[in-house]
Write a protein that holds these residues in place. Structure first.
Motif, PDB file in Angstrom:
ATOM      1  N   LEU A 168       6.050  -4.115  10.433  1.00 30.25           N
ATOM      2  CA  LEU A 168       7.105  -4.450   9.376  1.00 30.25           C
ATOM      3  C   LEU A 168       7.237  -3.513   8.271  1.00 30.25           C
ATOM      4  CD1 LEU A 168       5.844  -8.067   9.008  1.00 30.25           C
ATOM      5  CD2 LEU A 168       7.931  -7.501   9.794  1.00 30.25           C
ATOM      6  N   CYS A 169       5.927  -2.737   8.125  1.00 22.94           N
ATOM      7  CA  CYS A 169       6.158  -1.544   7.159  1.00 22.94           C
ATOM      8  C   CYS A 169       7.015  -0.395   7.744  1.00 22.94           C
ATOM      9  CB  CYS A 169       4.953  -1.090   6.809  1.00 22.94           C
ATOM     10  SG  CYS A 169       3.671  -2.165   5.915  1.00 22.94           S
ATOM     11  N   LEU A 170       6.860  -0.228   8.914  1.00 23.95           N
ATOM     12  CA  LEU A 170       7.698   0.877   9.691  1.00 23.95           C
ATOM     13  C   LEU A 170       9.151   0.567   9.480  1.00 23.95           C
ATOM     14  CD1 LEU A 170       7.762   3.598  11.170  1.00 23.95           C
ATOM     15  CD2 LEU A 170       7.251   2.362  13.184  1.00 23.95           C
ATOM     16  N   MET A 171       9.514  -0.806   9.992  1.00 23.04           N
ATOM     17  CA  MET A 171      10.771  -1.135   9.833  1.00 23.04           C
ATOM     18  C   MET A 171      11.345  -1.063   8.492  1.00 23.04           C
ATOM     19  SD  MET A 171      12.064  -5.242  10.954  1.00 23.04           S
ATOM     20  CE  MET A 171      11.284  -5.809   9.353  1.00 23.04           C
ATOM     21  N   MET A 172      10.762  -1.509   7.431  1.00 18.45           N
ATOM     22  CA  MET A 172      11.223  -1.387   6.075  1.00 18.45           C
ATOM     23  C   MET A 172      11.545   0.285   5.693  1.00 18.45           C
ATOM     24  SD  MET A 172       9.597  -4.368   3.844  1.00 18.45           S
ATOM     25  CE  MET A 172       7.829  -3.751   4.092  1.00 18.45           C
ATOM     26  N   TRP A 173      10.543   1.129   6.142  1.00 22.17           N
ATOM     27  CA  TRP A 173      10.577   2.422   5.919  1.00 22.17           C
ATOM     28  C   TRP A 173      11.824   3.071   6.341  1.00 22.17           C
ATOM     29  CZ3 TRP A 173       9.718   6.820   8.833  1.00 22.17           C
ATOM     30  CH2 TRP A 173       9.603   7.986   7.962  1.00 22.17           C
ATOM     31  N   LEU A 174      11.964   2.633   7.764  1.00 20.92           N
ATOM     32  CA  LEU A 174      13.144   3.400   8.511  1.00 20.92           C
ATOM     33  C   LEU A 174      14.264   2.973   7.988  1.00 20.92           C
ATOM     34  CD1 LEU A 174      11.930   3.438  12.213  1.00 20.92           C
ATOM     35  CD2 LEU A 174      12.317   5.246  10.651  1.00 20.92           C
ATOM     36  N   TYR A 175      14.506   1.625   7.650  1.00 22.21           N
ATOM     37  CA  TYR A 175      15.770   1.002   7.089  1.00 22.21           C
ATOM     38  C   TYR A 175      16.400   1.614   5.835  1.00 22.21           C
ATOM     39  CZ  TYR A 175      19.418  -2.283   5.446  1.00 22.21           C
ATOM     40  OH  TYR A 175      20.620  -2.632   4.940  1.00 22.21           O
ATOM     41  N   VAL A 176      15.195   1.636   4.919  1.00 24.57           N
ATOM     42  CA  VAL A 176      15.385   2.262   3.563  1.00 24.57           C
ATOM     43  C   VAL A 176      15.800   3.775   3.816  1.00 24.57           C
ATOM     44  CG1 VAL A 176      14.489   2.630   1.221  1.00 24.57           C
ATOM     45  CG2 VAL A 176      13.977   0.589   2.382  1.00 24.57           C
ATOM     46  N   ARG A 177      15.223   4.472   4.704  1.00 28.23           N
ATOM     47  CA  ARG A 177      15.313   6.015   4.861  1.00 28.23           C
ATOM     48  C   ARG A 177      16.662   6.270   5.294  1.00 28.23           C
ATOM     49  NH1 ARG A 177      11.981  10.322   5.400  1.00 28.23           N
ATOM     50  NH2 ARG A 177      12.651  11.792   7.070  1.00 28.23           N
ATOM     51  N   GLY A 178      17.188   5.196   6.115  1.00 30.42           N
ATOM     52  CA  GLY A 178      18.658   5.574   6.584  1.00 30.42           C
ATOM     53  C   GLY A 178      19.579   4.647   6.036  1.00 30.42           C
ATOM     54  N   VAL A 179      19.584   3.851   5.159  1.00 36.45           N
ATOM     55  CA  VAL A 179      20.419   2.907   4.796  1.00 36.45           C
ATOM     56  C   VAL A 179      21.642   3.516   3.879  1.00 36.45           C
ATOM     57  CG1 VAL A 179      19.613   2.548   2.247  1.00 36.45           C
ATOM     58  CG2 VAL A 179      20.695   0.737   3.737  1.00 36.45           C
ATOM     59  N   LEU A 180      21.323   4.855   3.465  1.00 38.15           N
ATOM     60  CA  LEU A 180      22.597   5.632   2.710  1.00 38.15           C
ATOM     61  C   LEU A 180      23.331   6.425   3.783  1.00 38.15           C
ATOM     62  CD1 LEU A 180      20.820   7.040  -0.402  1.00 38.15           C
ATOM     63  CD2 LEU A 180      22.005   4.982   0.025  1.00 38.15           C
ATOM     64  N   ALA A 181      23.079   6.340   5.236  1.00 28.00           N
ATOM     65  CA  ALA A 181      23.789   7.226   5.980  1.00 28.00           C
ATOM     66  C   ALA A 181      24.975   6.764   6.194  1.00 28.00           C
ATOM     67  CB  ALA A 181      23.172   6.989   7.631  1.00 28.00           C
ATOM     68  N   PRO A 182      25.461   5.456   6.320  1.00 23.74           N
ATOM     69  CA  PRO A 182      26.752   4.931   6.145  1.00 23.74           C
ATOM     70  C   PRO A 182      27.861   5.461   5.072  1.00 23.74           C
ATOM     71  CG  PRO A 182      25.534   2.939   6.840  1.00 23.74           C
ATOM     72  CD  PRO A 182      24.726   4.135   6.417  1.00 23.74           C
ATOM     73  N   PRO A 183      27.509   5.247   3.771  1.00 19.68           N
ATOM     74  CA  PRO A 183      28.515   5.888   2.842  1.00 19.68           C
ATOM     75  C   PRO A 183      28.337   7.227   3.016  1.00 19.68           C
ATOM     76  CG  PRO A 183      26.396   4.864   1.783  1.00 19.68           C
ATOM     77  CD  PRO A 183      26.367   4.287   3.272  1.00 19.68           C
ATOM     78  N   ILE A 184      27.357   8.133   3.420  1.00 18.96           N
ATOM     79  CA  ILE A 184      27.487   9.582   3.577  1.00 18.96           C
ATOM     80  C   ILE A 184      28.386   9.983   4.676  1.00 18.96           C
ATOM     81  CG2 ILE A 184      26.351  11.460   4.279  1.00 18.96           C
ATOM     82  CD1 ILE A 184      23.728  10.308   2.972  1.00 18.96           C
ATOM     83  N   VAL A 185      28.480   9.283   5.770  1.00 19.65           N
ATOM     84  CA  VAL A 185      29.617   9.494   6.686  1.00 19.65           C
ATOM     85  C   VAL A 185      30.919   9.158   6.566  1.00 19.65           C
ATOM     86  CG1 VAL A 185      30.238   8.552   9.173  1.00 19.65           C
ATOM     87  CG2 VAL A 185      27.737   9.098   8.809  1.00 19.65           C
ATOM     88  N   ALA A 186      30.912   8.116   5.594  1.00 15.19           N
ATOM     89  CA  ALA A 186      32.381   7.697   5.117  1.00 15.19           C
ATOM     90  C   ALA A 186      33.043   8.751   4.063  1.00 15.19           C
ATOM     91  CB  ALA A 186      32.321   6.509   4.576  1.00 15.19           C
ATOM     92  N   LEU A 187      32.120   9.099   3.186  1.00 17.26           N
ATOM     93  CA  LEU A 187      32.655  10.075   1.945  1.00 17.26           C
ATOM     94  C   LEU A 187      32.360  11.436   2.176  1.00 17.26           C
ATOM     95  CD1 LEU A 187      31.455   7.766  -0.955  1.00 17.26           C
ATOM     96  CD2 LEU A 187      33.693   7.968  -0.151  1.00 17.26           C
ATOM     97  N   GLU A 188      31.331  11.757   2.861  1.00 15.89           N
ATOM     98  CA  GLU A 188      31.154  13.395   3.061  1.00 15.89           C
ATOM     99  C   GLU A 188      31.534  13.712   4.313  1.00 15.89           C
ATOM    100  OE1 GLU A 188      27.026  14.556   1.801  1.00 15.89           O
ATOM    101  OE2 GLU A 188      27.094  12.919   0.378  1.00 15.89           O
ATOM    102  N   ARG A 189      32.106  12.782   5.298  1.00 14.25           N
ATOM    103  CA  ARG A 189      32.751  13.434   6.620  1.00 14.25           C
ATOM    104  C   ARG A 189      31.631  14.236   7.367  1.00 14.25           C
ATOM    105  NH1 ARG A 189      38.201  12.065   6.991  1.00 14.25           N
ATOM    106  NH2 ARG A 189      38.470  10.062   5.297  1.00 14.25           N
ATOM    107  N   VAL A 190      30.430  13.809   7.515  1.00 15.81           N
ATOM    108  CA  VAL A 190      29.470  14.608   8.317  1.00 15.81           C
ATOM    109  C   VAL A 190      28.986  13.715   9.390  1.00 15.81           C
ATOM    110  CG1 VAL A 190      28.402  15.739   6.305  1.00 15.81           C
ATOM    111  CG2 VAL A 190      27.428  13.641   6.951  1.00 15.81           C
TER     112      VAL A 190
END
Length: 200
Positions: free
Chosen positions: A49-71
């Motif tokens: 559960l800790c690993l699941m939360m850590w990975l989700y929070v660590r990657g949760v900003l990736a969608p807005p980065i893809v959408a706005l920064e076009r990377v």
């Protein structure tokens, strides 16, 4: 691409959570004792559960980065991790409060249709052991409540994630000052997306 990165972040966190049952499976396959199974569960479930939360929070900003920064996908995940460096707990707390709020809101939104379903059963419009058309009607009421709840709560979740992204960009890179001082027409698509990638 945005849908792919959002799905990947979700699958990574779910896969990490699934690792919680791996010690139990290994004990069961290896013919371990019940005490070993309990110990494996006590160790594996919290770690998973800790690993699941850590990975989700660590990657949760990736969608807005893809959408706005076009990377691309890989750089977006790395950039999300960099933005959250040193601020993981703040991000986790915000997301946890958002999840709690949307969960409560979802329950409240589903209550009217659940009450309607119960009234239809009590008034014998829908039998307790409904089959055929009455069963379809009962399922339609339940699904309509879930759709209505998701339609209102999921955009709120997405908005909070974008606000976390904006907050970190402003604190770390001064994107708000860049927007204020940038000259030119930001309604132009190339200038708009060029601005978001300027401070990377």
């Amino acid at each position: 691409r945005l849908g792919i990165v959002a799905l990947l972040v979700l699958l990574l966190s779910i896969g990490a959570g699934a690792l919680a049952v791996l010690p139990l499976i290994l004990v069961a396959v290896g013919g371990g004792t019940p005490a070993a199974g309990v110990l494996a569960g006590l160790l594996g479930v919290p770690l998973g559960l800790c690993l699941m939360m850590w990975l989700y929070v660590r990657g949760v900003l990736a969608p807005p980065i893809v959408a706005l920064e076009r990377v691309p996908l890989g750089p977006a995940l790395r950039r999300a991790a960099r933005l959250l460096r040193g601020r993981w707990w703040r991000g986790w707390g915000t997301l946890a409060l958002t999840l709690l709020a949307t969960w409560i809101a979802g329950i409240l939104l589903e209550i009217p249709l659940a009450v309607a379903d119960a009234l239809l059963i009590n008034l014998h419009v829908l039998p307790h052991d409904a089959e055929g058309l009455p069963r379809v009607l009962e399922l339609a009421i339940v699904v309509a409540g879930q759709i209505m709840s998701s339609t209102l709560t999921l955009p709120f979740d997405a908005g909070v994630i974008v606000l976390i992204y904006l907050d970190l960009r402003m604190r770390r890179e001064g994107i708000d000052l860049e927007i204020q001082t940038r000259t030119g027409d930001l309604t132009d698509e190339r200038r708009f997306f060029g601005l978001w990638g300027a401070a990377r």
